[in-house]
Write an enzyme that holds these catalytic residues in place. Sequence first.
Site, PDB file in Angstrom:
ATOM      1  N   HIS A 185      33.226  16.925 103.187  1.00 19.24           N
ATOM      2  CA  HIS A 185      31.894  16.376 103.453  1.00 19.24           C
ATOM      3  C   HIS A 185      30.818  17.457 103.323  1.00 19.24           C
ATOM      4  O   HIS A 185      29.748  17.332 103.941  1.00 19.24           O
ATOM      5  CB  HIS A 185      31.829  15.768 104.859  1.00 19.24           C
ATOM      6  CG  HIS A 185      32.664  14.539 105.029  1.00 19.24           C
ATOM      7  ND1 HIS A 185      34.019  14.585 105.136  1.00 19.24           N
ATOM      8  CD2 HIS A 185      32.327  13.231 105.084  1.00 19.24           C
ATOM      9  CE1 HIS A 185      34.499  13.353 105.269  1.00 19.24           C
ATOM     10  NE2 HIS A 185      33.495  12.508 105.231  1.00 19.24           N
ATOM     11  N   GLU A 239      32.578   2.904  96.112  1.00 16.89           N
ATOM     12  CA  GLU A 239      31.599   3.591  95.262  1.00 16.89           C
ATOM     13  C   GLU A 239      31.780   3.217  93.796  1.00 16.89           C
ATOM     14  O   GLU A 239      30.802   3.037  93.061  1.00 16.89           O
ATOM     15  CB  GLU A 239      31.712   5.108  95.439  1.00 16.89           C
ATOM     16  CG  GLU A 239      31.142   5.633  96.749  1.00 16.89           C
ATOM     17  CD  GLU A 239      32.072   5.405  97.937  1.00 16.89           C
ATOM     18  OE1 GLU A 239      33.227   4.979  97.706  1.00 16.89           O
ATOM     19  OE2 GLU A 239      31.648   5.648  99.076  1.00 16.89           O
TER      20      GLU A 239
END
Length: 324
Positions: free
Chosen positions: A129, A60
Amino acid sequence: MRELSYAQAINVALAEEMERDERIILLGEDIGAYGGVFRVTQGLQERFGTHRVLDTPISEAGFLGCAVGAAMCGLRPVVEIMYVDFTGVAMDQIINQAAKLAYVSGGQVRVPLVIRTQQGARPGAAAQHAQCFEAIFAHIPGLRVVTPATPRDARGLLKAAIRCDDPVVFLEHKLLYSTTGLVPLAEEVIPLGRASLVRSGKDVSLFSYAAMLPVVMEAADRLAEMGVSAEVVDVRSLAPLDEETLLSSIRRTNRALIVHEAWRRGGLGAEIAALLQERAFDYLDAPVVRIAACDVPKPFSPAFDAFYLPTVEKVVQAVLTLLR
């Protein structure tokens, strides 16, 4: 009008904007042939080619940094971060670079970058998550933050985000991808920075956004059966915040309840409560109330969700208490 799912509406917005402007490119993990982990970019690589829909390595920090540079050089990247939880490894690129470059360059450099990601709880998603980071991003000057609740808003707000010359954090919600709604066939660009009055009322204002909006709407229906008229405002643009729409609502109802899925401590609810207290104190007939997630990591066990998250029952009970 046509009926689309939330995920389809985002896909349509991406396709329409890429058709309109060849400077728009997409970057992210598995967004090409696979179509993204939630299939939001399905078919776009086949339609626009591998030079505009780029599968990236699992890094990322790397591909967000690449997108910031591409935006500085004239492209208009839309980056997909698979889960908002993963932005933690790319915060330098978001907070110190994308958000600041226009300011530190005296406006000579602009970063027309959209960071699409999804957040929020679902059963079993657990602590890494399912987080909600909107308050972190809304806290940073230089970032615009949007979180749509409906397919129509998802399409219209994403188109506005892509056309914006500032970096926009576009927060989707994983539980909303399969929800459906009517979306105009014609072009519709919904301006950033505006809330939406979803339901008019006179007894209390319910402020919410994203996946908590359906919860609040169901609570408003139950309250109506009890003779309570609740006004519902979808805040949807968190930075900048549409202060006037929020203040106008409280001037009509004189009571406020804020509902969000992020943790209570330091959440957007605190910012909205402070706004109402500072600028509409004389209109308040009761203290502003917040309902949010518990200040603990999201539990893995679905059995704990009703305890951890805001629910319809919690909203109804809070309103009844507020009206006493």
